[in-house]
Design a protein around this motif. Structure first.
Motif, mmCIF file in Angstrom:
data_model
loop_
_atom_site.group_PDB
_atom_site.id
_atom_site.type_symbol
_atom_site.label_atom_id
_atom_site.label_comp_id
_atom_site.label_asym_id
_atom_site.label_seq_id
_atom_site.Cartn_x
_atom_site.Cartn_y
_atom_site.Cartn_z
ATOM 1 N N UNK A 37 0.823 -1.200 0.000
ATOM 2 C CA UNK A 37 0.000 0.000 0.000
ATOM 3 C C UNK A 37 0.866 1.262 0.000
ATOM 4 N N UNK A 38 0.239 2.395 0.086
ATOM 5 C CA UNK A 38 0.908 3.691 0.024
ATOM 6 C C UNK A 38 1.960 3.860 1.117
ATOM 7 N N UNK A 39 1.735 3.270 2.275
ATOM 8 C CA UNK A 39 2.679 3.424 3.389
ATOM 9 C C UNK A 39 4.027 2.760 3.128
ATOM 10 N N UNK A 40 4.070 1.755 2.275
ATOM 11 C CA UNK A 40 5.299 0.999 2.067
ATOM 12 C C UNK A 40 6.449 1.875 1.555
ATOM 13 N N UNK A 41 6.263 2.708 0.520
ATOM 14 C CA UNK A 41 7.385 3.538 0.063
ATOM 15 C C UNK A 41 7.651 4.763 0.935
ATOM 16 N N UNK A 42 6.743 5.095 1.831
ATOM 17 C CA UNK A 42 6.974 6.290 2.650
ATOM 18 C C UNK A 42 8.097 6.091 3.654
#
Length: 59
Positions: A37-42
């Motif tokens: 999800x979006x949190x992974x690359x953050x």
């Protein structure tokens, strides 16, 4: 967000983190069939920007 991670990594010399990200992303997709999800690359993006790990959750 992954595009932002790639930009930040290129600007900061953090290509090793992108390689690690790519391996983990592929492993997760192969094992579960689910893309991160979006949190992974953050996480790596925040790290490369110099934020303390303890600040990741509040942000």
């Amino acid at each position: 967000m992954k595009a932002a991670l790639l930009d930040i990594a290129a600007a900061t010399g953090g290509e090793k983190w992108v390689r690690m990200y790519d391996v983990l992303e592929k492993t997760m997709a192969d094992a579960t069939g689910i893309a991160p999800n979006l949190d992974f690359p953050t996480g790596p993006a925040y790290y490369l920007m110099g934020f303390d790990v303890e600040m990741f959750m509040p942000m």
